[in-house]
Design a protein around this motif. Structure first.
Motif, short mmCIF file in Angstrom:
data_model
loop_
_atom_site.label_atom_id
_atom_site.label_comp_id
_atom_site.label_asym_id
_atom_site.label_seq_id
_atom_site.Cartn_x
_atom_site.Cartn_y
_atom_site.Cartn_z
N LEU A 282 -9.51 6.13 -1.59
CA LEU A 282 -8.68 6.79 -2.60
C LEU A 282 -7.54 5.90 -3.09
CD1 LEU A 282 -8.43 10.38 -1.06
CD2 LEU A 282 -10.05 9.53 -2.75
N MET A 283 -6.80 5.28 -2.18
CA MET A 283 -5.67 4.44 -2.57
C MET A 283 -5.15 3.70 -1.34
SD MET A 283 -2.28 6.91 -2.80
CE MET A 283 -1.25 5.45 -2.97
N LYS A 284 -4.20 2.80 -1.57
CA LYS A 284 -3.52 2.12 -0.47
C LYS A 284 -2.03 2.31 -0.62
CE LYS A 284 -4.74 -1.57 1.59
NZ LYS A 284 -5.17 -2.91 2.07
N THR A 285 -1.36 2.60 0.51
CA THR A 285 0.10 2.69 0.55
C THR A 285 0.62 1.45 1.27
OG1 THR A 285 0.14 3.83 2.69
CG2 THR A 285 -0.07 5.21 0.72
N GLN A 286 1.92 1.42 1.47
CA GLN A 286 2.49 0.35 2.28
C GLN A 286 1.95 0.44 3.70
OE1 GLN A 286 6.89 0.69 1.40
NE2 GLN A 286 6.76 -1.52 1.68
N GLN A 287 1.94 -0.69 4.39
CA GLN A 287 1.49 -0.76 5.77
C GLN A 287 2.45 0.00 6.68
OE1 GLN A 287 -0.25 -4.54 7.33
NE2 GLN A 287 1.61 -4.58 8.57
N ASN A 316 10.07 7.01 8.44
CA ASN A 316 10.75 8.25 8.85
C ASN A 316 10.76 9.31 7.74
OD1 ASN A 316 11.73 7.48 11.58
ND2 ASN A 316 12.84 5.91 10.41
N SER A 317 9.59 9.49 7.13
CA SER A 317 9.56 10.39 5.97
C SER A 317 8.35 11.31 5.99
CB SER A 317 9.51 9.58 4.67
OG SER A 317 8.21 9.05 4.46
N ILE A 318 8.40 12.28 5.09
CA ILE A 318 7.25 13.09 4.72
C ILE A 318 6.93 12.75 3.26
CG2 ILE A 318 6.26 15.39 4.55
CD1 ILE A 318 7.10 14.72 7.39
N CYS A 319 5.66 12.43 3.01
CA CYS A 319 5.22 12.10 1.66
C CYS A 319 4.05 13.01 1.28
CB CYS A 319 4.79 10.64 1.56
SG CYS A 319 6.12 9.44 1.84
N THR A 320 3.75 13.07 -0.01
CA THR A 320 2.59 13.85 -0.47
C THR A 320 1.77 13.02 -1.45
OG1 THR A 320 3.84 14.83 -2.32
CG2 THR A 320 3.77 16.08 -0.25
N VAL A 321 0.49 13.42 -1.56
CA VAL A 321 -0.39 12.82 -2.55
C VAL A 321 -1.45 13.85 -2.92
CG1 VAL A 321 -1.87 11.76 -0.78
CG2 VAL A 321 -1.86 10.84 -3.10
N ASP A 322 -1.72 13.98 -4.20
CA ASP A 322 -2.81 14.84 -4.66
C ASP A 322 -4.09 14.03 -4.57
OD1 ASP A 322 -4.73 16.25 -6.11
OD2 ASP A 322 -3.30 16.99 -7.59
N VAL A 323 -5.00 14.44 -3.69
CA VAL A 323 -6.18 13.62 -3.42
C VAL A 323 -7.17 13.60 -4.59
CG1 VAL A 323 -5.98 13.86 -0.93
CG2 VAL A 323 -7.36 15.52 -2.22
N ALA A 326 -5.07 10.39 -6.53
CA ALA A 326 -4.22 9.77 -5.52
C ALA A 326 -3.35 8.63 -6.06
CB ALA A 326 -5.08 9.27 -4.36
N VAL A 327 -3.92 7.78 -6.88
CA VAL A 327 -3.20 6.59 -7.34
C VAL A 327 -1.93 6.95 -8.10
CG1 VAL A 327 -3.35 4.57 -8.83
CG2 VAL A 327 -5.29 5.20 -7.39
N ASN A 328 -1.94 8.07 -8.82
CA ASN A 328 -0.81 8.42 -9.69
C ASN A 328 0.14 9.46 -9.11
OD1 ASN A 328 -1.67 6.75 -11.93
ND2 ASN A 328 -3.33 8.24 -12.21
N THR A 329 -0.12 9.96 -7.89
CA THR A 329 0.67 11.11 -7.42
C THR A 329 1.38 10.90 -6.10
OG1 THR A 329 -1.30 12.08 -6.36
CG2 THR A 329 -0.81 12.75 -8.64
N PHE A 330 1.20 9.76 -5.47
CA PHE A 330 1.85 9.53 -4.18
C PHE A 330 3.36 9.50 -4.34
CE2 PHE A 330 3.73 6.84 -0.91
CZ PHE A 330 3.19 7.38 0.25
N LYS A 331 4.09 10.26 -3.49
CA LYS A 331 5.56 10.23 -3.55
C LYS A 331 6.17 10.66 -2.22
CE LYS A 331 6.07 14.87 -5.58
NZ LYS A 331 6.64 15.63 -6.71
#
Length: 437
Positions: A282-287, A316-323, A326-331
């Motif tokens: 779906l996508m890649k985030t930071q390591q 140390n966070s909570i993040c969301t992504v619409d699967v 995915a590429v346009n919604t991660f926050k």
């Protein structure tokens, strides 16, 4: 004064219930059948405060005598209507509707709300159900005599609790276990395995557990096979640059599509076909590490991710992504503070310290094992964060109420069908149970 109020309420309740039980759906006496040509009217209700399953009498007119045709809400939570005489209704307060509640009644096309407020009181207690504080080796059998080093937990549709036990220094503490409270037993399902965060499929009850043996390895436990462990391997698409190692720390099933989702330490978020094991990237985030994934029934396809302290800008966070995009919604939805801390309140300002496993209940409340703060936190359905149990920054082991309970590096969270929350209390080497009403 309390005795007098209780006496009158009991008398009122007994008379009301007697009338309600005596009324059948075919009762046409006294004009009690609902008349759609006339409006419903609300008068008052009693008591004006209470807890989960509190017996509440609503008074008014033109309610009708068919409980199935009456809808009563405490805020947005639907209450069970036990009976109605047409002028009195007997209802049960729903679970966790909010601290202050507007009670509304809907019959046919009519909908009205009482002007008075019902004040809901929550009670939270914690008890130890497994583990004796020793982790040198796993001991199964009757729950009071068990020992384990719990990392993560999950619950299936039949309220079995599955625990992953592991300890970096003691090989005898590794295994996958099933806890059956009703029959007072903990049994070994797979000894010696190094598992990560498990998940249960909501329809089949199949448990899947990621491992790090190979890049794509995981274990499945099918209740139709008495949870006999089966080793599976992911099937990657041709040409994909697969992760260097099997560092996938959490699995979760999306109720909207039935696929299994995971995220690797290297940032790859993928979905897995539960029948063919084929991977769709779906996508890649930071390591960085993430030990919690959950979907929210109020927001289908929205994946919540908890990030550990080594996750760069997402630390140390909570993040969301619409699967589905995915590429346009991660926050990142919690505070921008990456060093970790403790703050309740609005989600955008809330702080966490090494949040580990997370799980969303049927009402849209997300529970967080806030490892670094030694606390259990909750993100409510209206995006407010509160500390449910534990004292921020204070480690310890103590059962009891909100004012008493202590945790020591809680790492895992699971929720059963009744809303009970199970905690893998890693530092205390115990499985704890939170009863929240």
């Amino acid at each position: 004064m309390k005795i007098k109020k209780s006496y009158f309420f009991i008398l009122f309740l007994v008379l009301g219930i007697t009338q309600m039980v005596g009324c059948s759906d075919s009762d046409t006496s006294s004009g009690k059948i609902y008349d759609p040509s006339k409006p419903i009217e609300l008068a008052t209700f009693y008591p004006d405060s209470g807890k989960y399953l509190e017996k509440v009498i609503l008074t008014g007119s033109n309610f009708g005598t068919k409980p199935d045709s009456i809808r009563v809400y405490f805020n947005s939570k639907k209450a069970a209507v036990v009976g109605s005489t047409g002028e009195k209704m007997y209802v049960l307060a729903p679970r966790l509707p909010g601290d202050t509640c507007i009670i509304s009644v809907a019959i046919g096309k009519d909908s009205l709300s009482y002007t008075n407020i019902f004040r809901y009181s929550k009670s939270v207690t914690v008890s130890t159900i497994a583990g004796n504080g020793s982790s040198s080796t796993i001991v199964t059998g009757s729950l009071s005599g068990t020992s384990l080093q719990p990392y993560y937990v999950c619950c299936d549709k039949d309220d079995n609790v599955f625990a992953v036990s592991r300890n970096g220094g003691t090989s005898g503490s590794y295994g996958i276990l099933r806890i059956d409270e009703e029959n007072d037993e903990m049994v070994m399902l797979d000894k010696g395995v190094t598992g990560n965060v498990p998940c249960a499929a909501p329809t089949t009850g199949i448990i899947t557990i990621p491992t790090e043996t190979t890049i794509g390895s995981f274990i499945s436990l099918d209740p139709m096979e008495f949870w006999a462990p089966r080793i599976r391997e992911l099937k990657w698409p041709d040409g994909y640059n697969i992760p260097a190692n099997g560092y996938k720390h959490c699995f979760v099933v999306n109720p909207a599509d039935g696929f299994i989702y995971t995220r690797y330490y290297y940032g790859d978020i993928i979905k897995i076909n539960p029948k063919t094991y084929e991977v769709t990237p779906l996508m890649k985030t930071q390591q960085g590490d993430s030990y919690g994934l959950t979907f929210n029934p109020l927001h289908p396809n929205l994946l919540y991710i908890s990030f550990w302290s080594n996750a760069g800008d997402n630390a140390n966070s909570i993040c969301t992504v619409d699967v589905t995009d995915a590429v346009n919604t991660f926050k990142r939805i919690s505070s921008t503070n990456i060093s970790g801390g403790h703050r309740d309140g609005e989600m955008s300002k809330a702080q966490f310290s090494q949040p580990a496993q997370i799980f969303c209940d049927a009402d849209g409340n997300i529970y967080v094992a806030d490892y670094g703060n030694h606390c259990i936190r909750r993100i409510t359905s209206d995006n407010m964060v509160e500390t449910v149990l534990g004292v921020p920054g204070r480690a310890g082991w103590k059962d009891g109420t909100k004012e008493e309970a202590l945790f020591y590096y809680p790492r895992g969270i699971g929720i059963n069908s009744t809303g009970a929350v199970y905690v893998a209390d890693y530092g205390n080497m115990r499985i704890r149970k939170l009863t929240i009403n």
